[in-house]
Design an enzyme around this catalytic site. Sequence first.
Site, mmCIF file in Angstrom:
data_model
loop_
_atom_site.group_PDB
_atom_site.id
_atom_site.type_symbol
_atom_site.label_atom_id
_atom_site.label_comp_id
_atom_site.label_asym_id
_atom_site.label_seq_id
_atom_site.Cartn_x
_atom_site.Cartn_y
_atom_site.Cartn_z
ATOM 1 C CB VAL A 70 -0.911 -0.112 1.362
ATOM 2 C CG1 VAL A 70 -1.888 1.275 1.310
ATOM 3 C CG2 VAL A 70 -2.005 -0.980 1.069
ATOM 4 C CD GLU A 107 -5.500 2.590 -1.523
ATOM 5 O OE1 GLU A 107 -5.064 3.619 -1.234
ATOM 6 O OE2 GLU A 107 -6.066 2.169 -2.528
ATOM 7 C CE LYS A 158 -9.466 -2.261 3.220
ATOM 8 N NZ LYS A 158 -9.350 -2.392 1.673
ATOM 9 C CG ASN A 205 -11.429 -5.905 2.714
ATOM 10 O OD1 ASN A 205 -11.773 -5.545 1.378
ATOM 11 N ND2 ASN A 205 -10.339 -5.628 3.214
ATOM 12 C CB CYS A 261 -6.903 -7.654 2.605
ATOM 13 S SG CYS A 261 -5.646 -6.369 2.317
ATOM 14 C CE LYS A 292 -5.330 -9.603 -5.597
ATOM 15 N NZ LYS A 292 -6.308 -8.782 -5.750
HETATM 16 N N1 LIG Z 1 -1.895 -5.148 0.648
HETATM 17 C C1 LIG Z 1 -3.302 -4.893 0.292
HETATM 18 O O1 LIG Z 1 -3.581 -5.546 -0.837
HETATM 19 C C2 LIG Z 1 -4.016 -3.790 1.219
HETATM 20 C C3 LIG Z 1 -4.905 -3.363 0.524
HETATM 21 C C4 LIG Z 1 -5.747 -2.267 1.427
HETATM 22 C C5 LIG Z 1 -5.242 -2.113 2.539
HETATM 23 N N2 LIG Z 1 -4.026 -2.684 3.106
HETATM 24 C C6 LIG Z 1 -3.911 -2.401 4.403
HETATM 25 O O2 LIG Z 1 -2.749 -1.398 4.324
HETATM 26 C C7 LIG Z 1 -1.822 -1.991 5.424
HETATM 27 C C8 LIG Z 1 -0.358 -2.072 4.880
HETATM 28 O O3 LIG Z 1 -0.656 -3.348 4.126
HETATM 29 P P1 LIG Z 1 0.553 -3.834 3.327
HETATM 30 O O4 LIG Z 1 0.187 -5.018 2.460
HETATM 31 O O5 LIG Z 1 1.306 -2.615 2.435
HETATM 32 O O6 LIG Z 1 2.042 -4.190 4.266
HETATM 33 P P2 LIG Z 1 3.174 -4.577 3.911
HETATM 34 O O7 LIG Z 1 3.645 -5.654 5.071
HETATM 35 O O8 LIG Z 1 3.320 -4.867 2.410
HETATM 36 O O9 LIG Z 1 4.112 -3.066 4.226
HETATM 37 C C9 LIG Z 1 4.270 -2.546 5.545
HETATM 38 C C10 LIG Z 1 5.613 -1.990 5.570
HETATM 39 O O10 LIG Z 1 5.662 -1.213 6.617
HETATM 40 C C11 LIG Z 1 6.945 -1.067 7.172
HETATM 41 N N3 LIG Z 1 6.905 -0.610 8.763
HETATM 42 C C12 LIG Z 1 6.479 -1.593 9.831
HETATM 43 N N4 LIG Z 1 6.533 -0.688 10.894
HETATM 44 C C13 LIG Z 1 7.034 0.435 10.540
HETATM 45 C C14 LIG Z 1 7.508 1.519 11.398
HETATM 46 N N5 LIG Z 1 7.316 1.812 12.450
HETATM 47 N N6 LIG Z 1 8.071 2.728 10.632
HETATM 48 C C15 LIG Z 1 8.250 2.750 9.101
HETATM 49 N N7 LIG Z 1 7.814 1.569 8.450
HETATM 50 C C16 LIG Z 1 7.301 0.580 8.974
HETATM 51 C C17 LIG Z 1 7.391 -2.535 6.956
HETATM 52 O O11 LIG Z 1 8.863 -2.787 7.009
HETATM 53 C C18 LIG Z 1 6.743 -2.832 5.687
HETATM 54 O O12 LIG Z 1 7.792 -2.452 4.537
HETATM 55 C C19 LIG Z 1 -2.454 -2.738 6.178
HETATM 56 O O13 LIG Z 1 -3.161 -2.516 7.191
HETATM 57 C C20 LIG Z 1 -3.279 -3.608 5.358
HETATM 58 O O14 LIG Z 1 -4.454 -4.370 5.899
HETATM 59 C C21 LIG Z 1 -3.642 -3.582 2.325
#
Ligand SMILES: NC(=O)c1ccc[n+]([C@@H]2O[C@H](COP(=O)([O-])OP(=O)(O)OC[C@H]3O[C@@H](n4cnc5c(N)ncnc54)[C@H](O)[C@@H]3O)[C@@H](O)[C@H]2O)c1
Length: 438
Positions: free
Chosen positions: A11, A151, A207, A211, A263, A323
């Site tokens: 994201v 998101e 959100k 989902n 998710c 997926k």
């Molecule tokens: N992946 C999806 O399709 C999607 C879609 C919509 C919403 N979301 C939501 O968005 C959020 C992020 O999901 P994601 O899939 O991108 O996660 P992810 O695990 O891919 O990325 C999270 C990132 O945050 C970093 N991080 C963790 N703690 C940190 C800190 N204190 N400071 C700086 N960076 C830090 C990690 O190193 C990692 O790179 C979640 O809450 C998820 O539910 C995800």
Amino acid sequence: MKLCVVGSGYVGLVTAACMAEVGHHVVGIDIDTAKVDLLNQGGIPIYEPGLEALVEKNRQQGRLKFTTDYALCADAEAIFIAVGTPPDEDGSADLQYVLAAAKSAAAYMPDGCLVVVKSTVPVGTTDKVAQEVSGQMAKRQVAAYVAFNPEFLREGNAVGDFLKPDRIVVGVEEEHSQALLKRMYAAFNRNRDRMIFMDRRSAELTKYAANCMLATRISFMNDLSRLCEVVDGDIESVRRGIGSDERIGQHFLYAGIGYGGSCFPKDVQALLATGEQYGVDLPVVAAAWQANKIQRQWFIDRLMGVVQAQGVKRAAIWGLAFKPGTDDMREAPSIDVVNALLDAGVEVVACDPAAVKEAQHIWGDKIGYEDAPEAACVAADVLVVLTEWLMFREPDWAVVAKKMAGKHVFDARNLYVQDELKEHGLSCVSIGRGKSCL
Ligand SMILES: NC(=O)c1ccc[n+]([C@@H]2O[C@H](COP(=O)([O-])OP(=O)(O)OC[C@H]3O[C@@H](n4cnc5c(N)ncnc54)[C@H](O)[C@@H]3O)[C@@H](O)[C@H]2O)c1
């Protein structure tokens, strides 16, 4: 505008790149040094179509950079928090990363900065972030605003979804934050107003509601698919029959091995945990979760039945990612399927166009990997198709049948026509397609 995006995962990285693409100056902050180094060298840590080129273009043009140093948010007008919210032991969302990110940013944010929580968080979390931020900032005698902006991007189509969103939901408490977010999203909001403003708690629930509704549709169809097998109906016909009703619609009606990914499983569990926390029963959501577990096990039991009965020694797996279009294997059905096969002493050879690196983190060389689907089938007693990547849609069954030692194909995505496989001496177990599946 000058923006920061905390978290450079699926994201955060998409948000940072797309915001830079429309002209904002963006700093991406992550605590993972290896990730930040890779990004600053022109690589990206995930597979997401179109993202690498977008990141590189905006980096080259000076609108996007990556760092581990929160001090670089000292002149940001707004800071997105897009870090992970994985499930805690009891299924509730683990908020430690969100709160840590808020605390780190608050040490440097300028007066009047807007914190935009983008991570999926349970109702009331944005209030907690606001408390954390104001506590930290009060020490410096400055103040910030806090909003929630969930998101809705889909992995595999994330850049397109972000650049052309269906809707931009925003939970805000003040006019000032609303105006700032309107300015920030103006480029994505030109031909019609996609912004839906509401209070922060409703936005947080929106959100999860989205989902959980989608997960429920899938679980409903999976329930019916098991009934179809017993009563000799075809779930694909049922899907077409109900999807054409515009009150129901075509999307998220595919029966399969149950939903996975980063998710749906965690958000369904987190909403249930919220219900429990507030003493509210959510029987529909609970059923969507239960049905998913039943469906996954149903498929695995059927596979393992053949493994035991036929003395299967080697299995080919087509598809490891949860997926198509992503390398994400969080909660992927492949994890349970491959582990069941390994536990039974079956040798596994897998093919996936994007997720092999992720799979190597899980299994190392406990399983084999092949680039070509047919190569994975050499001497296999069973072929299990778990992800509907395009490359698996139209296999040359004559070649596959020749390479395989056995004749069993398990189609967890209903991609194939059973009669076609029969012509090549293969038997196909799919989902909910009449008694032939039993
Ligand atoms: N992946 C999806 O399709 C999607 C879609 C919509 C919403 N979301 C939501 O968005 C959020 C992020 O999901 P994601 O899939 O991108 O996660 P992810 O695990 O891919 O990325 C999270 C990132 O945050 C970093 N991080 C963790 N703690 C940190 C800190 N204190 N400071 C700086 N960076 C830090 C990690 O190193 C990692 O790179 C979640 O809450 C998820 O539910 C995800």
